[in-house]
Design a protein around this motif. Structure first.
Motif, PDB file in Angstrom:
ATOM      1  N   GLU A 111      11.706 -47.439  26.049  1.00 23.59           N
ATOM      2  CA  GLU A 111      10.720 -48.474  25.741  1.00 23.59           C
ATOM      3  C   GLU A 111      10.244 -48.384  24.291  1.00 23.59           C
ATOM      4  O   GLU A 111       9.932 -47.296  23.801  1.00 23.59           O
ATOM      5  CB  GLU A 111       9.522 -48.301  26.694  1.00 23.59           C
ATOM      6  N   ASP A 112      10.168 -49.539  23.600  1.00 25.93           N
ATOM      7  CA  ASP A 112       9.753 -49.534  22.189  1.00 25.93           C
ATOM      8  C   ASP A 112       8.648 -50.537  21.862  1.00 25.93           C
ATOM      9  O   ASP A 112       8.273 -50.688  20.709  1.00 25.93           O
ATOM     10  CB  ASP A 112      10.956 -49.802  21.282  1.00 25.93           C
ATOM     11  N   GLU A 113       8.098 -51.212  22.865  1.00 25.13           N
ATOM     12  CA  GLU A 113       7.170 -52.315  22.601  1.00 25.13           C
ATOM     13  C   GLU A 113       5.890 -51.911  21.897  1.00 25.13           C
ATOM     14  O   GLU A 113       5.309 -52.704  21.167  1.00 25.13           O
ATOM     15  CB  GLU A 113       6.837 -53.041  23.907  1.00 25.13           C
ATOM     16  N   GLN A 114       5.390 -50.706  22.102  1.00 21.86           N
ATOM     17  CA  GLN A 114       4.098 -50.305  21.543  1.00 21.86           C
ATOM     18  C   GLN A 114       4.196 -49.758  20.115  1.00 21.86           C
ATOM     19  O   GLN A 114       3.180 -49.386  19.528  1.00 21.86           O
ATOM     20  CB  GLN A 114       3.450 -49.245  22.435  1.00 21.86           C
ATOM     21  N   LEU A 115       5.367 -49.714  19.557  1.00 27.08           N
ATOM     22  CA  LEU A 115       5.574 -49.043  18.279  1.00 27.08           C
ATOM     23  C   LEU A 115       5.258 -49.930  17.085  1.00 27.08           C
ATOM     24  O   LEU A 115       5.902 -50.955  16.870  1.00 27.08           O
ATOM     25  CB  LEU A 115       7.020 -48.541  18.184  1.00 27.08           C
ATOM     26  N   VAL A 116       4.254 -49.515  16.303  1.00 25.60           N
ATOM     27  CA  VAL A 116       3.867 -50.205  15.072  1.00 25.60           C
ATOM     28  C   VAL A 116       3.489 -49.134  14.048  1.00 25.60           C
ATOM     29  O   VAL A 116       2.721 -48.218  14.356  1.00 25.60           O
ATOM     30  CB  VAL A 116       2.673 -51.161  15.300  1.00 25.60           C
ATOM     31  N   ALA A 117       4.005 -49.257  12.844  1.00 27.96           N
ATOM     32  CA  ALA A 117       3.791 -48.230  11.816  1.00 27.96           C
ATOM     33  C   ALA A 117       2.343 -48.174  11.340  1.00 27.96           C
ATOM     34  O   ALA A 117       1.668 -49.191  11.220  1.00 27.96           O
ATOM     35  CB  ALA A 117       4.714 -48.494  10.628  1.00 27.96           C
ATOM     36  N   ARG A 118       1.912 -46.931  11.096  1.00 31.67           N
ATOM     37  CA  ARG A 118       0.612 -46.686  10.481  1.00 31.67           C
ATOM     38  C   ARG A 118       0.726 -45.434   9.630  1.00 31.67           C
ATOM     39  O   ARG A 118       1.699 -44.683   9.728  1.00 31.67           O
ATOM     40  CB  ARG A 118      -0.486 -46.538  11.530  1.00 31.67           C
ATOM     41  N   GLN A 119      -0.274 -45.205   8.803  1.00 30.99           N
ATOM     42  CA  GLN A 119      -0.277 -44.020   7.951  1.00 30.99           C
ATOM     43  C   GLN A 119      -1.186 -42.954   8.560  1.00 30.99           C
ATOM     44  O   GLN A 119      -2.260 -43.264   9.091  1.00 30.99           O
ATOM     45  CB  GLN A 119      -0.776 -44.372   6.545  1.00 30.99           C
ATOM     46  N   VAL A 120      -0.746 -41.706   8.480  1.00 34.49           N
ATOM     47  CA  VAL A 120      -1.556 -40.592   8.959  1.00 34.49           C
ATOM     48  C   VAL A 120      -2.791 -40.464   8.062  1.00 34.49           C
ATOM     49  O   VAL A 120      -2.718 -40.684   6.851  1.00 34.49           O
ATOM     50  CB  VAL A 120      -0.726 -39.278   8.999  1.00 34.49           C
ATOM     51  N   VAL A 121      -3.920 -40.161   8.672  1.00 34.85           N
ATOM     52  CA  VAL A 121      -5.178 -39.983   7.939  1.00 34.85           C
ATOM     53  C   VAL A 121      -5.781 -38.637   8.316  1.00 34.85           C
ATOM     54  O   VAL A 121      -5.445 -38.058   9.354  1.00 34.85           O
ATOM     55  CB  VAL A 121      -6.187 -41.125   8.226  1.00 34.85           C
TER      56      VAL A 121
END
Length: 156
Positions: free
Chosen positions: A65-75
């Motif tokens: 499953e890949d639907e929830q994957l959206v890029a973000r930056q680590v903080v």
């Protein structure tokens, strides 16, 4: 809840692949109510974007499953939010250690450190190598070993 964060460079290849594979393994183990997973990148180039087409293709090939994957930056806040932060390579580890200005006590590891028999220590970046099959195999093995480690360490 045990919170696990996977980190790579841009959060479009390796770390979202690891997030999806690990989430599937957690679900198959019946631990989705005990372990939550996410991913992030050290860079900000792809924030808000879906994973690389090579990552999406390899996940589809293995029915992950890949639907929830959206890029973000680590903080920096991630260091106190997540129990386990798993880097894909030494460069990611260096960035995470530099980000930890407050000296937060978090489990920081490279994924392949959990695979005792691995000759490879860093998951290569398929954005540059194009070898998504090799990366899938390494991440799949690493995620299995990581889940076994967490189950043992956390007594679940």
């Amino acid at each position: 809840m045990i919170n696990v964060l996977f980190v790579c460079l841009g959060n479009i290849c390796r770390s979202p692949m690891a997030e999806a594979i690990f989430r599937q393994k957690v679900k198959q183990a019946g631990l989705q109510n005990k372990i939550v997973t996410d991913s992030a990148g050290t860079g900000n180039w792809h924030i808000g974007k879906r994973p690389h087409e090579g990552t999406l293709a390899i996940l589809a090939k293995y029915h992950v499953e890949d639907e929830q994957l959206v890029a973000r930056q680590v903080v920096e806040q991630d260091l106190s939010t997540y129990d386990y932060i798993i880097a894909m390579d030494a460069s990611n580890m260096k960035h995470l250690n530099e980000l930890n200005t407050l000296g937060v006590n978090v489990h920081l590891h490279k994924l392949l450190d959990f695979v005792e028999t691995s000759q490879v220590k860093d998951v290569p970046d398929p954005y540059f190598t194009g070898n998504f099959d090799e990366v899938y195999d390494l991440i799949n093995e690493g995620c299995s070993a990581l889940l076994a480690f967490i189950k043992d360490k956390e007594g679940i």
